[in-house]
Design an enzyme around this catalytic site. Structure first.
Site, PDB file in Angstrom:
ATOM      1  N   LYS A 280      -4.646  26.443  49.547  1.00  0.00           N
ATOM      2  CA  LYS A 280      -3.685  27.094  50.448  1.00  0.00           C
ATOM      3  C   LYS A 280      -2.285  26.755  49.958  1.00  0.00           C
ATOM      4  O   LYS A 280      -1.961  25.577  49.785  1.00  0.00           O
ATOM      5  CB  LYS A 280      -3.896  26.609  51.884  1.00  0.00           C
ATOM      6  CG  LYS A 280      -3.129  27.393  52.931  1.00  0.00           C
ATOM      7  CD  LYS A 280      -3.701  28.812  53.105  1.00  0.00           C
ATOM      8  CE  LYS A 280      -3.098  29.511  54.302  1.00  0.00           C
ATOM      9  NZ  LYS A 280      -3.571  28.937  55.574  1.00  0.00           N
ATOM     10  N   HIS A 281      -1.470  27.765  49.736  1.00  0.00           N
ATOM     11  CA  HIS A 281      -0.106  27.576  49.245  1.00  0.00           C
ATOM     12  C   HIS A 281      -0.083  26.706  47.983  1.00  0.00           C
ATOM     13  O   HIS A 281       0.686  25.756  47.870  1.00  0.00           O
ATOM     14  CB  HIS A 281       0.785  26.980  50.329  1.00  0.00           C
ATOM     15  CG  HIS A 281       0.940  27.868  51.526  1.00  0.00           C
ATOM     16  ND1 HIS A 281       1.267  29.202  51.429  1.00  0.00           N
ATOM     17  CD2 HIS A 281       0.782  27.629  52.852  1.00  0.00           C
ATOM     18  CE1 HIS A 281       1.319  29.744  52.632  1.00  0.00           C
ATOM     19  NE2 HIS A 281       1.017  28.814  53.523  1.00  0.00           N
ATOM     20  N   ASN A 423       4.757  14.391  45.598  1.00  0.00           N
ATOM     21  CA  ASN A 423       3.888  13.231  45.439  1.00  0.00           C
ATOM     22  C   ASN A 423       2.495  13.541  45.988  1.00  0.00           C
ATOM     23  O   ASN A 423       2.391  14.134  47.065  1.00  0.00           O
ATOM     24  CB  ASN A 423       4.462  12.012  46.154  1.00  0.00           C
ATOM     25  CG  ASN A 423       5.638  11.412  45.423  1.00  0.00           C
ATOM     26  OD1 ASN A 423       5.604  11.217  44.229  1.00  0.00           O
ATOM     27  ND2 ASN A 423       6.709  11.104  46.172  1.00  0.00           N
ATOM     28  N   HIS A 529       5.025  19.488  39.842  1.00  0.00           N
ATOM     29  CA  HIS A 529       6.121  19.890  40.724  1.00  0.00           C
ATOM     30  C   HIS A 529       6.089  21.390  41.000  1.00  0.00           C
ATOM     31  O   HIS A 529       5.436  22.138  40.301  1.00  0.00           O
ATOM     32  CB  HIS A 529       7.464  19.500  40.103  1.00  0.00           C
ATOM     33  CG  HIS A 529       7.699  18.013  40.130  1.00  0.00           C
ATOM     34  ND1 HIS A 529       7.505  17.215  39.029  1.00  0.00           N
ATOM     35  CD2 HIS A 529       8.068  17.188  41.142  1.00  0.00           C
ATOM     36  CE1 HIS A 529       7.781  15.947  39.369  1.00  0.00           C
ATOM     37  NE2 HIS A 529       8.106  15.909  40.637  1.00  0.00           N
TER      38      HIS A 529
END
Length: 529
Positions: A280-281, A423, A529
């Site tokens: 999800k996302h 993180n 990231h």
């Protein structure tokens, strides 16, 4: 001012992809267009019964050097570059017997396809086209007078326009074709230069280019006010870009991004063991291995059943009916798998908007490659994170070593944490995630978020005790302080896997020993990231 309509009197055709060639050339001949061609293209047209001149009839120069030298000639490039109605250009053409070429039809040697099939270096070099890009660029520059076609999908539009105009092309069409032609040669050269950079081991060549071919325009980008398109680079890596869409509505920008994230993650798992990842996302919200896909899916779903709603499901082996029945019980945007059984496809067909993508294989997590990210005024390029936990030398740094069961879970968790936004913290138990903390600004917050998720998952399953009890925990980067590790211990983790390398490693190891945790260092960080 450019002339809107330009009559096509002479066409030069030289193609490697002969799809639709004969019909297109026949239509051109029907408008009285003189056909000029080279090598295999001329042979194909001649065998089809069409009158076609050899390029040497134009240049009065033979092909040589195994076909490397045939179109690089002033009588070819002069015919493409000459500006019509320019007295100086017309005088030069007359003086040197250069005849105008009004339509260029070229598609290039199949370098990308040759590279994709893993051909040896020498074969790749031989499939670098020189004359083709030179002619394409010449014709594209002179698009006020010359039309250039580099894609068989444009044949029909050109013929329809010539039929409507009595054998001419329009300036708007010539400009559109020129844009596409310049983009094609740019993408072609980018593929070659990036291949050579990789062959030379240059991770950061002085000039880096990349290009792609439009797969489809998208309704919008991440948000409705953003325009977007999906482009293919030609990389032969199984995934969303190469998949066959068996059913469902058009993929959105976010669907493509999330599906790629899910399939890259599930590819970390050996297809000898059934594995499922739910995303999800762009973050995994559940991942598991099981004896069957059905078992793996249910274990993955248990991790975060709320986030799984509207998510992406990726599988590492052929989708079967049992797994399909479970997946369709939850609203799902996309299912991606190497293959699917007919019965499974019938089950999914009942959900007409559910997209099913079949890739034919899994991407190799160890394969080399380059990834890109745009920034204002430029872009970042880096080699793909192809580090795999099975290849790492795990170092036990605590008094207690992990048990075999803990070690299996630690490796499982490290496969997943590689694909979680930093993180990143992943709790896992019995080869299934039980809590995931993603994208937090501090590692201790990720630990707490993952622990909270594990508690929520337990409550959703009707259990009194958090799923994190007796779990292991993986961190994508080192714990800078003991606090993140202590949060994991408080949540119930019994073992830890992390890269190590902090200046405070001694303090973190001491905290782990004090809590009775087993901890291993990988020496490899997985920031994402």
């Amino acid at each position: 001012m450019p002339v809107d309509q330009r009559k096509v009197a002479r066409a030069l055709l030289s193609v490697s992809d002969k799809t639709g060639l004969v019909d297109f050339a026949r239509a051109l001949a029907g408008h009285g267009v003189e056909l000029v061609s080279t090598g295999g293209t001329r042979k194909a047209l001649s065998e089809a019964g069409l009158a076609v001149k050899d390029i040497s009839d134009l240049t009065h120069f033979p092909e040589m050097m195994d076909g490397r030298l045939k179109t690089l000639h002033p009588k070819v490039h002069g015919g493409l570059l000459a500006i019509r109605e320019n007295p100086e250009h017309e005088a030069a053409m007359l003086a040197h017997d250069i005849r105008p070429i009004d339509l260029l039809v070229v598609n290039l040697y199949p370098f990308e396809a040759t590279l994709a099939k893993g051909a040896p270096f020498e074969e790749c070099v031989e499939n670098i086209d020189i004359g083709g890009p030179a002619m394409i660029r010449a014709a594209s520059k002179n698009h006020d007078d010359v039309a250039v076609v580099v894609d068989p999908s444009d044949y029909a539009a050109v013929i329809d326009e010539m039929a409507a105009t009595g054998g001419a092309t329009l300036i708007a069409t010539r400009r559109r074709l020129a844009q596409k032609a310049f983009a094609r040669t740019a993408a072609y050269d980018a593929a070659i230069s990036n291949w050579l950079a990789e062959e030379l081991g240059e991770a950061a060549p002085p000039v880096r280019a990349f290009g792609g071919k439009l797969s489809e325009p998208m309704r919008y980008g991440e948000n409705p006010h953003q325009a977007a398109g999906f482009y293919l680079t030609g990389e032969a890596r199984p995934g969303v870009a190469t998949a066959r869409q068996a059913q469902g509505k058009q993929l959105s920008y976010n669907n493509v991004n999330d599906t790629d994230a899910a399939f890259e993650c599930v590819a970390e798992f050996d297809p000898g063991h059934a594995a499922v990842v739910i995303v999800k996302h762009a973050n995994p919200c559940g991942a598991a291995e099981g004896a069957t896909l059905e078992e793996a899916y249910l274990k993955a779903l248990r991790c975060d059943p709320v986030s799984a709603f509207g998510g992406i499901v990726a599988l590492n082996r052929k989708l079967d009916a049992a797994a399909a029945r479970e997946i369709v019980k939850v609203f799902t945007e996309v299912i991606i798998a190497p293959e699917a059984e007919d019965e499974a496809m019938d089950i999914i067909a009942a959900k007409k908007n559910l997209r099913l993508l079949l890739t034919g294989g899994l991407p190799d997590p160890r394969a080399r490659g380059v990834t890109f990210r745009s920034v204002a005024g430029g872009f970042l390029a880096q080699t793909r994170d192809n580090a795999v936990v099975d290849d790492m030398e795990l170092k036990v740094v605590t008094k207690r070593a992990p048990t075999p069961h803990e070690l299996a879970d630690l490796k499982f968790a490290y496969r997943v944490v590689k694909h979680v936004k930093s993180n990143a913290i992943v709790y896992a138990k019995d080869l299934a995630t039980v809590g995931i903390g993603a994208g937090q600004m501090s590692r201790v917050d990720s630990s707490r978020t993952a622990a909270h998720k594990a508690g929520e998952a337990a409550r959703a399953a009707g259990l009194a005790e958090s799923l994190a009890k007796g779990s292991v925990v993986a961190s994508d980067a080192f714990f800078p302080f003991p606090d993140g590790l202590l949060a994991a211990a408080a949540a119930g983790a019994s073992a830890v896997i992390q890269p190590g390398g902090s200046v405070n490693d001694k303090d973190v190891i001491a905290a782990a020993d004090e809590q009775g945790l087993a901890m291993v260092f990988t020496g490899v960080r997985h920031f994402r990231h």
